[in-house]
Design a protein around this motif. Structure first.
Motif, PDB file in Angstrom:
ATOM      1  N   THR A 163       2.880  -2.569   5.996  1.00  0.00           N
ATOM      2  CA  THR A 163       3.016  -2.382   4.550  1.00  0.00           C
ATOM      3  C   THR A 163       4.354  -1.728   4.225  1.00  0.00           C
ATOM      4  O   THR A 163       4.751  -0.745   4.856  1.00  0.00           O
ATOM      5  CB  THR A 163       1.865  -1.520   3.998  1.00  0.00           C
ATOM      6  N   LEU A 191      -2.946  -1.138   0.769  1.00  0.00           N
ATOM      7  CA  LEU A 191      -2.613  -1.786   2.042  1.00  0.00           C
ATOM      8  C   LEU A 191      -2.736  -3.303   1.952  1.00  0.00           C
ATOM      9  O   LEU A 191      -2.501  -4.007   2.931  1.00  0.00           O
ATOM     10  CB  LEU A 191      -3.522  -1.249   3.149  1.00  0.00           C
ATOM     11  N   CYS A 192      -3.127  -3.791   0.764  1.00  0.00           N
ATOM     12  CA  CYS A 192      -3.170  -5.231   0.502  1.00  0.00           C
ATOM     13  C   CYS A 192      -3.121  -5.420  -1.010  1.00  0.00           C
ATOM     14  O   CYS A 192      -3.272  -4.458  -1.770  1.00  0.00           O
ATOM     15  CB  CYS A 192      -4.444  -5.862   1.079  1.00  0.00           C
ATOM     16  N   ARG A 200       0.371  -4.831  -2.746  1.00  0.00           N
ATOM     17  CA  ARG A 200       0.463  -4.128  -1.464  1.00  0.00           C
ATOM     18  C   ARG A 200       1.705  -3.241  -1.462  1.00  0.00           C
ATOM     19  O   ARG A 200       2.795  -3.691  -1.817  1.00  0.00           O
ATOM     20  CB  ARG A 200       0.537  -5.142  -0.324  1.00  0.00           C
ATOM     21  N   GLY A 201       1.516  -1.967  -1.099  1.00  0.00           N
ATOM     22  CA  GLY A 201       2.629  -1.019  -1.079  1.00  0.00           C
ATOM     23  C   GLY A 201       2.770  -0.200  -2.336  1.00  0.00           C
ATOM     24  O   GLY A 201       3.608   0.705  -2.419  1.00  0.00           O
TER      25      GLY A 201
END
Length: 521
Positions: free
Chosen positions: A37, A51-52, A76-77
């Motif tokens: 990530t 994380l997604c 994500r992130g």
């Protein structure tokens, strides 16, 4: 518990789709996590990173449980903050399955040979302090009790070296109240049961005004041949300010000072003796929580709680609104349907209580909780119950009731630090363990309070206010098991008087705060 990229992000279970940033300074945009990530923005310490991709309406998962739903696309992130989440509905109480109908408590491996030095009472309970308590039947006399406590400490206490302290147990009840209303039983039995706390040795004094509805006679533990004072009724533990035999304030004070001397002489005879760890009655509580509380401090306290139960002792955990959203995880741990039903009943009672006040459990999460990474009450509750460990729940207490069984008990209380501490004191705790992530000077003069910091940044900054740094778990220096054992041994040392907690060293002690759901008149 999986740790990614040199302890930078913690992922609690494989089912989670968020990670918790550990770095004290947070993580910068562009940071690449171990699982790939890339952070799209700065994420503060203790806060969640996706994380997604999480689509609108999809679950946000931590502790393998749904803590919210995305109300906008979360990439994500991204930093997952409160504004991007919708609160889930609480578990439906009527649909939670009760345990099987049996009285068999799941066996835990006994823990033998652990002791502490405590004050054995005539009723079999054990104190960790030896205190002269002065309680009141009405708030009107609080000024007098404070004056008396100060005067007794200065003039009499030095003459009785085995007595640790003199404490005025002031409260805001006793007059202008409907004492026959059903809910009035909560504050009344709280005051009555505080007087029976083992740290007072059965020697409580009561100061009344004289015209209050709550009569002082109802607050004095009944004396008999098994009490510290015996059956001798040649003196009274009760003083009324309106007693017409007193001429002026000074004469009133001197009369009470003579009664105090009788109590001090009796308390001074008490000596510490070796007691098994089974005589511990430990209240577990958290306040000023952050996202690390459910990862470090509460799990370490939960491990210590399991050790106390294995040693035959008693542990209480509380705070209804901070277990309500995790109730589906607790009911299966109750030992039989009756205990499970009692637990659900306490949740329902509190739901109704909040509804009458036009509030709900979402009001619990504080601005400080949110700054520390806890987005809502669901996330907070899932971390809060970690302090209960894994032991079976053997009993449920309504607010202010005395503990009845060895093992793990749920003592129903509001989540307010001061109200919870007051109610656990009434339930009979002789030790208090208090977890915090944001920091608090909380302390009680009646029992030792061990304050556990959830993160090392706080523990190091407040080096003289925090007794135990559980943040070493997040950094990977120690395991939950290692810290749990250390906390258990610290509890024994503090209970023995070998170590003094920070709030006692500094003299930082909070007032008692009664839970009064009853009407005022």
């Amino acid at each position: 518990m999986q740790v990614a990229n040199s302890d930078i992000v913690i992922i609690t279970t494989p089912k989670d789709n968020v990670g918790i940033v550990v770095n004290p300074l947070g993580l910068a945009e562009g940071t690449v996590l171990q699982e790939g990530t890339v952070l799209l923005q700065f994420v503060p310490s203790g806060h969640k990173v996706a994380l997604c991709d999480i689509a609108v309406g999809k679950e946000i998962i931590r502790y393998a449980e749904i803590i919210g739903y995305a109300n906008k696309l979360i990439k994500r992130g991204e930093w997952i903050e409160e504004s991007k989440m919708s609160l889930p509905t609480p578990p439906e109480l009527q649909f939670i399955s009760l345990p099987e109908a049996n009285e068999i408590i799941p066996e835990m491996e006994p823990l033998e040979g652990y002791t502490f030095q405590g004050y054995r009472n005539a009723d079999g309970s054990v104190g960790t302090k030896n205190i002269l308590g002065i309680t009141t039947s009405v708030q009107c006399v609080a000024g007098l009790t404070e004056h008396l406590a100060k005067k007794i400490k200065q003039e009499l206490l030095p003459l009785y070296p085995n007595v640790d302290d003199v404490v005025a147990l002031n409260h805001t009840y006793g007059c202008g109240v409907a004492i026959t209303a059903p809910a009035a039983i909560v504050p009344i039995r709280t005051i009555q049961n505080i007087a029976k706390n083992p740290n007072f040795g059965g020697g409580i004094m009561v100061i009344g005004l004289g015209c209050e509805k709550l009569r002082p006679e109802s607050l004095v533990p009944k004396k008999d041949d098994s009490s510290e004072f015996g059956a001798d009724e040649s003196y009274s533990s009760i003083t009324y300010m309106q007693d017409e035999s007193f001429h002026g304030f000074n004469e009133m004070v001197e009369g009470i000072m003579k009664t105090a001397e009788i109590h001090l002489k009796s308390l001074n005879k008490r000596q510490r003796e070796t007691c098994p760890a089974s005589d511990l009655v430990v209240g577990m509580q958290c306040g000023g929580s952050d996202a690390f509380s459910g990862l470090t401090a509460n799990p370490a306290a939960g491990f210590a709680a399991d050790l106390i139960v294995r040693a035959g002792g008693s542990v209480m955990f509380s705070e209804v609104t901070e277990v309500r959203d995790a109730i589906h995880l607790l009911v299966p741990r109750t030992i039989n349907p009756a205990v499970g039903r009692a637990l659900l009943n306490e949740m329902k009672w509190y739901d109704d209580y909040l509804s009458l006040g036009q509030a709900d459990r979402s009001a619990n999460t504080t601005p400080g909780n949110k700054l520390g990474g806890l987005s809502n009450i669901v996330e907070k509750a899932l971390g809060s119950i970690a302090k209960s460990g894994t032991s079976p729940i053997v009993d449920v207490l309504s607010p202010g009731e005395r503990i009845r069984r060895k093992g793990l008990t749920f003592a129903a209380t509001p989540a307010s630090d001061f109200v919870c501490g007051t109610l656990q004191l009434a339930s009979g705790m002789n030790m208090h363990v208090f977890m915090t992530g944001r920091g608090t000077p909380y302390g009680l003069s009646m029992v030792p309070v061990i304050k556990v910091g959830s993160n090392s940044k706080l523990s190091q900054r407040w080096f003289d206010l925090i007794d135990f740094d559980a943040g070493k778990i997040a950094s990977g220096e120690k395991t939950i098991e290692e810290m749990g054992w250390e906390l258990f041994l610290l509890i024994l040392d503090v209970a023995s008087g070998k170590k003094q907690v920070a709030c006692d060293v500094l003299g930082l002690h909070n007032d008692l705060v009664l839970f009064n759901p009853g009407p005022l008149t």
